[in-house]
Scaffold this motif. Structure first.
Motif, PDB file in Angstrom:
ATOM      1  N   TRP A  97       0.835  -1.210   0.000  1.00  0.00           N
ATOM      2  CA  TRP A  97       0.000   0.000   0.000  1.00  0.00           C
ATOM      3  C   TRP A  97       0.863   1.251   0.000  1.00  0.00           C
ATOM      4  O   TRP A  97       1.890   1.308   0.704  1.00  0.00           O
ATOM      5  CB  TRP A  97      -0.910   0.025   1.229  1.00  0.00           C
ATOM      6  N   MET A 139      -3.323   3.737  -2.591  1.00  0.00           N
ATOM      7  CA  MET A 139      -3.241   2.847  -3.755  1.00  0.00           C
ATOM      8  C   MET A 139      -2.511   1.574  -3.388  1.00  0.00           C
ATOM      9  O   MET A 139      -1.540   1.602  -2.616  1.00  0.00           O
ATOM     10  CB  MET A 139      -2.514   3.537  -4.918  1.00  0.00           C
ATOM     11  N   THR A 140      -2.970   0.465  -3.951  1.00  0.00           N
ATOM     12  CA  THR A 140      -2.208  -0.773  -3.826  1.00  0.00           C
ATOM     13  C   THR A 140      -0.992  -0.709  -4.739  1.00  0.00           C
ATOM     14  O   THR A 140      -0.903   0.133  -5.632  1.00  0.00           O
ATOM     15  CB  THR A 140      -3.068  -1.977  -4.232  1.00  0.00           C
ATOM     16  N   GLY A 183      -2.194  -1.220  -8.171  1.00  0.00           N
ATOM     17  CA  GLY A 183      -2.866  -0.029  -8.673  1.00  0.00           C
ATOM     18  C   GLY A 183      -1.893   1.064  -9.058  1.00  0.00           C
ATOM     19  O   GLY A 183      -2.064   1.749 -10.067  1.00  0.00           O
ATOM     20  N   ALA A 184      -0.839   1.212  -8.243  1.00  0.00           N
ATOM     21  CA  ALA A 184       0.172   2.233  -8.547  1.00  0.00           C
ATOM     22  C   ALA A 184       0.899   1.887  -9.842  1.00  0.00           C
ATOM     23  O   ALA A 184       1.147   2.751 -10.677  1.00  0.00           O
ATOM     24  CB  ALA A 184       1.143   2.356  -7.379  1.00  0.00           C
TER      25      ALA A 184
END
Length: 208
Positions: free
Chosen positions: A189, A198-199, A202-203
């Motif tokens: 995270w 953001m995970t 996701g990043a």
């Protein structure tokens, strides 16, 4: 702001934008039964991250050495609502920042800007296992990432944001190269101060 706490003590990340804001956070911690933090870490020296520090008594303030002199200079300014107005008249580009400060502060009575009481240069580990890493960047020279290995969380502060509005040039944008350097499989995270968490996946997707 964030609080990292266990039986070894609490680490508060950033102080809040004003003493009133800090007192709200302290009240929320008390209501949930969480202890007062032992350490206060500045992710960088900008006002909305440090102006609440004077309302956190008894904590050790930790920050990067590059921010110490900057905050000592800020501490020497005659802060007041009148001073804010005068500065904006002299330099209109300060308007967004200084008007936000005026709105955040009901009064400047008993207010003080507090430099860190303990500084570091490259990296530092607190007794709780929380790690501090200087990352710099265009937003602030003292930008610090706060790493929480036990939880797989990295707190980024504002490090990848563009420079403050009054210093920004037309071509300044997010520092995506810095974000790429910080992504690490050990951290699932990533939390910036003014963006949604953001995970890691996701990043990486956002950067792609």
């Amino acid at each position: 702001m964030a609080l990292i706490t266990d039986e070894r003590g609490g680490v508060l990340v950033d102080a809040g934008q004003s003493p009133a804001h800090a007192r709200e956070i302290r009240a929320a911690l008390a209501a949930t039964g969480l202890p007062e933090p032992c350490w206060l870490v500045y992710t960088h020296h900008h006002w909305d991250h440090v102006w609440g520090a004077c309302a956190w008594p008894g904590v050790e303030i930790v920050g990067h050495v590059a921010g110490e002199s900057l905050l000592r200079a800020e501490a020497a300014r005659p802060w007041s609502h009148r001073y804010l107005r005068e500065q904006v008249r002299t330099e209109p580009r300060l308007g967004p920042s200084f008007r936000a400060r005026a709105l955040a502060m009901e009064t400047f009575d008993d207010f003080a800007v507090l430099p860190p009481t303990r500084t570091f240069t490259d990296e530092m580990e607190l007794p709780t296992g929380v790690r501090l890493r200087h990352v710099g960047g265009r937003h602030a020279p003292d930008s610090t990432a706060v790493l929480v290995p036990d939880s797989g969380v990295m707190l980024l502060g504002d490090c990848w944001y563009p420079p403050p509005a009054h210093l920004r040039e037309p071509d300044d944008g997010p520092d995506l190269a810095l974000v790429r350097q910080l992504l690490d499989d050990a951290y699932g995270w990533y939390v910036s101060s003014h963006s949604e968490p953001m995970t890691l996946a996701g990043a990486r997707a956002a950067l792609a």
